[in-house]
Design a protein around this motif. Sequence first.
Motif, mmCIF file in Angstrom:
data_model
loop_
_atom_site.group_PDB
_atom_site.id
_atom_site.type_symbol
_atom_site.label_atom_id
_atom_site.label_comp_id
_atom_site.label_asym_id
_atom_site.label_seq_id
_atom_site.Cartn_x
_atom_site.Cartn_y
_atom_site.Cartn_z
ATOM 1 N N UNK A 39 23.913 36.612 19.840
ATOM 2 C CA UNK A 39 23.390 35.393 20.871
ATOM 3 C C UNK A 39 23.830 34.042 20.264
ATOM 4 N N UNK A 40 23.989 33.794 18.756
ATOM 5 C CA UNK A 40 24.175 32.546 18.300
ATOM 6 C C UNK A 40 25.708 32.329 18.577
ATOM 7 N N UNK A 41 26.613 33.518 18.581
ATOM 8 C CA UNK A 41 28.133 33.530 18.953
ATOM 9 C C UNK A 41 28.365 32.983 20.425
ATOM 10 N N UNK A 42 27.561 33.507 21.087
ATOM 11 C CA UNK A 42 27.534 32.995 22.648
ATOM 12 C C UNK A 42 27.202 31.563 22.940
ATOM 13 N N UNK A 43 25.846 31.425 22.261
ATOM 14 C CA UNK A 43 25.265 29.960 22.290
ATOM 15 C C UNK A 43 26.244 28.965 21.829
ATOM 16 N N UNK A 44 26.932 29.348 20.644
ATOM 17 C CA UNK A 44 27.811 28.131 20.342
ATOM 18 C C UNK A 44 29.226 28.138 21.401
ATOM 19 N N UNK A 45 29.418 29.140 21.966
ATOM 20 C CA UNK A 45 30.732 29.278 22.835
ATOM 21 C C UNK A 45 30.361 28.304 24.184
ATOM 22 N N UNK A 46 28.990 28.395 24.471
ATOM 23 C CA UNK A 46 28.709 27.406 25.382
ATOM 24 C C UNK A 46 28.352 26.065 25.179
ATOM 25 N N UNK A 47 28.547 25.642 24.073
ATOM 26 C CA UNK A 47 28.418 24.175 23.476
ATOM 27 C C UNK A 47 27.085 23.989 22.606
ATOM 28 N N UNK A 50 24.992 25.990 15.893
ATOM 29 C CA UNK A 50 24.815 27.135 14.977
ATOM 30 C C UNK A 50 23.399 26.982 14.494
ATOM 31 N N UNK A 51 22.697 28.107 14.561
ATOM 32 C CA UNK A 51 21.324 28.034 13.966
ATOM 33 C C UNK A 51 20.120 27.889 15.067
ATOM 34 N N UNK A 52 20.505 27.377 16.234
ATOM 35 C CA UNK A 52 19.761 27.154 17.325
ATOM 36 C C UNK A 52 18.975 28.306 17.648
ATOM 37 N N UNK A 53 19.513 29.410 18.004
ATOM 38 C CA UNK A 53 19.243 30.899 18.468
ATOM 39 C C UNK A 53 18.241 31.501 17.445
ATOM 40 N N UNK A 54 18.526 31.188 16.038
ATOM 41 C CA UNK A 54 17.611 31.883 14.996
ATOM 42 C C UNK A 54 16.340 31.040 14.957
ATOM 43 N N UNK A 55 16.436 29.751 15.397
ATOM 44 C CA UNK A 55 15.171 28.990 15.162
ATOM 45 C C UNK A 55 14.385 29.258 16.280
ATOM 46 N N UNK A 56 14.912 29.598 17.554
ATOM 47 C CA UNK A 56 13.979 29.942 18.773
ATOM 48 C C UNK A 56 13.581 31.372 18.518
ATOM 49 N N UNK A 57 14.503 32.192 17.993
ATOM 50 C CA UNK A 57 14.160 33.623 17.673
ATOM 51 C C UNK A 57 13.003 33.753 17.043
ATOM 52 N N UNK A 58 12.589 32.858 15.919
ATOM 53 C CA UNK A 58 11.454 32.829 15.113
ATOM 54 C C UNK A 58 10.109 32.796 15.769
ATOM 55 N N UNK A 125 19.220 29.373 27.275
ATOM 56 C CA UNK A 125 19.180 30.149 26.133
ATOM 57 C C UNK A 125 19.000 31.802 26.482
ATOM 58 N N UNK A 126 18.279 32.082 27.376
ATOM 59 C CA UNK A 126 18.142 33.499 27.790
ATOM 60 C C UNK A 126 19.597 34.094 28.357
ATOM 61 N N UNK A 127 20.311 33.300 28.930
ATOM 62 C CA UNK A 127 21.630 33.585 29.311
ATOM 63 C C UNK A 127 22.540 33.945 28.087
ATOM 64 N N UNK A 128 22.442 33.172 26.935
ATOM 65 C CA UNK A 128 23.019 33.470 25.852
ATOM 66 C C UNK A 128 22.672 34.626 25.298
ATOM 67 N N UNK A 129 21.504 35.086 25.110
ATOM 68 C CA UNK A 129 20.690 36.235 24.733
ATOM 69 C C UNK A 129 21.072 37.451 25.228
ATOM 70 N N UNK A 130 21.296 37.395 26.382
ATOM 71 C CA UNK A 130 20.972 38.612 27.365
ATOM 72 C C UNK A 130 22.001 39.873 27.115
ATOM 73 N N UNK A 131 23.261 39.836 26.689
ATOM 74 C CA UNK A 131 24.141 40.983 26.350
ATOM 75 C C UNK A 131 23.425 41.480 24.788
#
Length: 309
Positions: A39-47, A50-58, A125-131
């Motif tokens: 999800x982090x890789x996809x989030x960065x690719x969308x602009x 880094x680290x935002x996905x993990x912060x929200x996953x907490x 964020x959900x789109x980035x995490x889906x796969x």
Amino acid sequence: MELAYIPSPSTGVIELGPIPLRGYAFCIIIGVFVAVWYGNKRWIARGGKAGTVADIAVWAVPFGLVGGRLYHVVTDYQLYFKEGRNWVDAFKIWEGGLGIWGAVALGAVGAWIGCRRRGIPLPAWADAMAPGLAFAQAIGRWGNWFNQELYGRETDLPWALKISEGVNREAGTYHPTFLYESLWCVGAALLVIWADRRFELGHGRVFALYVALYCTGRGWIEYMRVDEAHHVLGLRLNVWTSIVVFAFAVAYFVISAKVRPGREETVEPDPSDKGEAAAVTEAEGGADADADADADAGAGVGDRAEAKD
């Protein structure tokens, strides 16, 4: 004569000294790690950053675990609250029992809280995490293999799952529904990744596609299972849940495509941009103040000149 089958582990726990490593918990942890990493890789690719996905996953992961357990306990309450059962077992999550529907629902609440704190849209964020979530489910299903649970009807197919005698189960060879669902989740993840790249989906439609695909597979896999479950009009409760959630996912996908076509141009605000904007505003305010001061000074000089005259 059994020529081939998938063996089940003799135990679902590996003792590492005083620490018991439970296969079910291990699969869940690995699945969460994969989901956050991808999800982090996809989030960065969308602009995004880094680290935002993990912060929200907490926020999302604990909420998801609680929601998944609550759904399982509520829909299978007879396993914990009927006569002869121990209600304390409802808290033993390591022994298995997480409902994906509850995990997604309450996990979304946790994600919403995390997204609001970061000032980013939940659908993006959900789109980035889906796969990654689909891959996580594929890995997590192997926890059922360790616990010898959630298998299907008896079969003599070469890939049958061999189950040993135990509490609430009879020895034999059964359809490995955990494996079917795991493979389905991998296929769904790959299809979602392709569709996202091909059609540039956005505004939550990647997540909706993942949910619809998962429900499609879960419906027929659930129909094959033989473990105890509540039935409504002849169908297992989770089959009905799959049908309802599938309908909502498809409706959201269609409506979203009409209302908000395309993909988000910006998924995460840049703090430096806010700083620059504030600096520009402050500079403009300072310039205006200086101009006002100059004007006041000029007016004062004029007033003194008039007084002398």
